[in-house]
Write an enzyme that holds these catalytic residues in place. Structure first.
Site, mmCIF file in Angstrom:
data_model
loop_
_atom_site.group_PDB
_atom_site.id
_atom_site.type_symbol
_atom_site.label_atom_id
_atom_site.label_comp_id
_atom_site.label_asym_id
_atom_site.label_seq_id
_atom_site.Cartn_x
_atom_site.Cartn_y
_atom_site.Cartn_z
ATOM 1 C CG ASP A 1 -3.496 -48.162 -13.895
ATOM 2 O OD1 ASP A 1 -2.570 -47.359 -14.425
ATOM 3 O OD2 ASP A 1 -3.579 -47.771 -15.160
ATOM 4 C CB SER B 1 -5.938 -48.811 -18.087
ATOM 5 O OG SER B 1 -5.217 -48.928 -16.892
ATOM 6 C CD GLU C 1 -4.365 -41.030 -16.634
ATOM 7 O OE1 GLU C 1 -4.188 -40.576 -17.064
ATOM 8 O OE2 GLU C 1 -3.413 -41.144 -15.228
#
Ligand code: FRU
Length: 468
Positions: free
Chosen positions: A27, A87, A202
């Site tokens: 990510d 992340s 997510e």
């Protein structure tokens, strides 16, 4: 070949995308404009091409075109993030760069927990970890992660959204609020409705626009439905209003996939210096067949998409290549024709091209790219499809999308083993990687109706993209 390769990334290496120098990238994280520079952080395993040992890698740029790698920003070295710095996002506060991220912890018995953490920097390069910010509420599993923070002038406080999984294994997004970015109060779930859309959400992101707001997240566990949700995991956008009470009120039935291609996940938005909203995505999808991607033999895997300008226009979520990227292009060749067939050979696998039809495509269209990617369109159904060779089975595989308006414009960004195809000025985007053994640079376009069209083919500048 056009650009000079600065990384030893092998046959399938990309030259104007952000890639890891080695190891695994996933990510985009902490995207921000801070003290005159753009910062891109990314999920990075510097020791292997598998999903483990996540750090935050880091690059900076003055112009979003030339990037410089700087030292890694966050390593998994504390009790609250020792199994992975997951992340998160960035915010500029008190002239400092504040990073909000998830610390992932697994103990010897295999028990796992996660913490939403803070790290602060004066110079944007060196970060001091401040530790976890709050405890998670009851009723959720350990899968609570990916904090995204923004300021809301309407209420004069900050919001944080966090991806979550309820104890009955449903995806959710938690909303927190804070007046000082340090003390956070749980506001509740983002949705007012009972949710039953996958087992985990997510990387949630709320983008406040003028007309409407966008709520973007990456749900897992969604079944394919016709042309929708055919990848292993999805990224979706819903339009509506993020209220001053911290709820997202969706407009009726407007959930769409952000990308129509094969390889797109976990995007994050940020604001450019001039206020435009930009977004990077991860040009990959976790698990599935990623372990067979041939770049692994060259010691690296995955890339980010190009940065895209996003907006809502006439009620649609649109994505266009960030205008800065056009500065990377040069030597445009313009070709006009109105026959049913046009053949050419690209001078490099990094070329960018557009095709504009004077009037929308009236019948059937077929494009072949590098003898590997086939793009097809049928005006009757308004379905556009893109196919490639599945690198796992060797069979052809396809993604299709029924366009909202007839096809009139294509813009393709090719970079060795990636393609980002923008359709009708960003109404849809197909993002994909492909790993062809062939070195073909052939281009062929065929249409059943004799229609006037103009093609522009750009080369990329030789100036390099990432300084090592
Ligand atoms: C999405 C994701 C996030 C997590 C990170 C770990 O791809 O699974 O939810 O924070 O990757 O690398």
């Amino acid at each position: 070949m056009s650009l000079i390769r600065k990384s030893n990334t092998g046959k399938y290496g990309l030259v104007y995308h952000i890639v890891p120098p080695y190891g695994l990238m996933n990510d985009p994280n902490g995207l921000i404009y801070f003290k005159g520079q753009y910062h891109v952080f990314f999920q990075w395993n510097p020791t292997d091409t598998k999903h483990a040992n996540k750090h935050w890698g880091h690059l900076v740029s003055d112009d979003m075109i030339q990037w410089k790698r700087v030292e890694l920003a966050l390593a998994p070295d504390q009790w609250f993030d020792k199994s992975g710095v997951y992340s998160g996002s960035a915010y500029v506060h008190q002239n400092q760069l504040w990073l909000f991220y998830t610390g992932n912890v697994k103990d010897e018995e295999g028990n796992a927990s996660s913490y939403q953490c803070l790290a602060v920097s004066e110079d944007g390069i060196h970060f001091e970890k401040k530790g976890p910010l709050f405890e998670h509420p009851k009723g959720f599993t350990r899968h609570v992660r990916d904090p995204k923070v923004w300021y809301d002038a309407r209420v004069d406080h900050y919001w944080m959204v966090v991806g979550a999984q309820t104890e009955d294994l449903k995806g959710d997004t938690l909303v927190y609020r804070s007046e000082d970015l340090l003390h956070w109060v749980l506001n509740g779930s983002i949705s007012t409705e009972e949710k039953d859309f996958g087992y985990m959400w997510e990387c949630p992101d709320v983008i406040p626009f003028e007309e409407k707001d966008a709520f973007i997240y990456s749900p897992q566990g969604i079944e394919a439905q016709g042309e929708r949700f055919n990848n292993l995991y999805q990224t979706v956008v819903q339009l509506g209003k993020f209220t001053i009470d911290g709820k997202f009120i969706v407009e009726e039935d407007n959930l769409t996939e952000v990308d129509a291609g094969f390889d797109y996940y976990a995007p994050q938005s940020f604001q450019a210096e001039d206020g435009r909203i930009l977004q990077y995505g991860w040009m990959g999808i976790p698990e599935g067949k990623e372990g067979l991607i041939p770049t692994i033999q060259d010691g690296w895997i995955h890339a980010l998409t190009i940065p895209r300008e996003v907006c809502i226009q006439n009620g649609k979520y649109l994505q266009k290549p960030a205008r800065e990227l056009w500065d990377l292009t040069t030597n445009v060749q313009k070709i006009q024709w109105n026959t049913t067939r046009f053949e050419s050979v690209f001078s490099s696998p990094t070329q960018v091209w557009t095709v504009n039809w004077k009037e929308a495509v009236q019948d059937k269209l077929a494009i072949q790219l590098r003898n590997e990617i086939f793009i097809q369109y049928d005006a009757e159904t308004q379905v556009l499809s893109v196919s490639r060779t599945d690198w796992e089975t060797g069979e052809r595989e396809i993604r299709e999308r029924t366009l909202q308006s007839p096809l009139q414009h294509l813009n393709a960004w090719m970079d060795y083993s990636s393609l980002e195809l923008f359709v009708n000025e960003g109404e849809e985007v197909f993002t994909l990687r492909f790993f062809t053994e062939e070195d073909s640079l052939d281009f062929l376009i065929q249409q059943t109706a004799e229609q006037e069209m103009e093609m522009e083919v750009y080369s990329m500048k030789e100036s390099g993209f990432i300084a090592e």
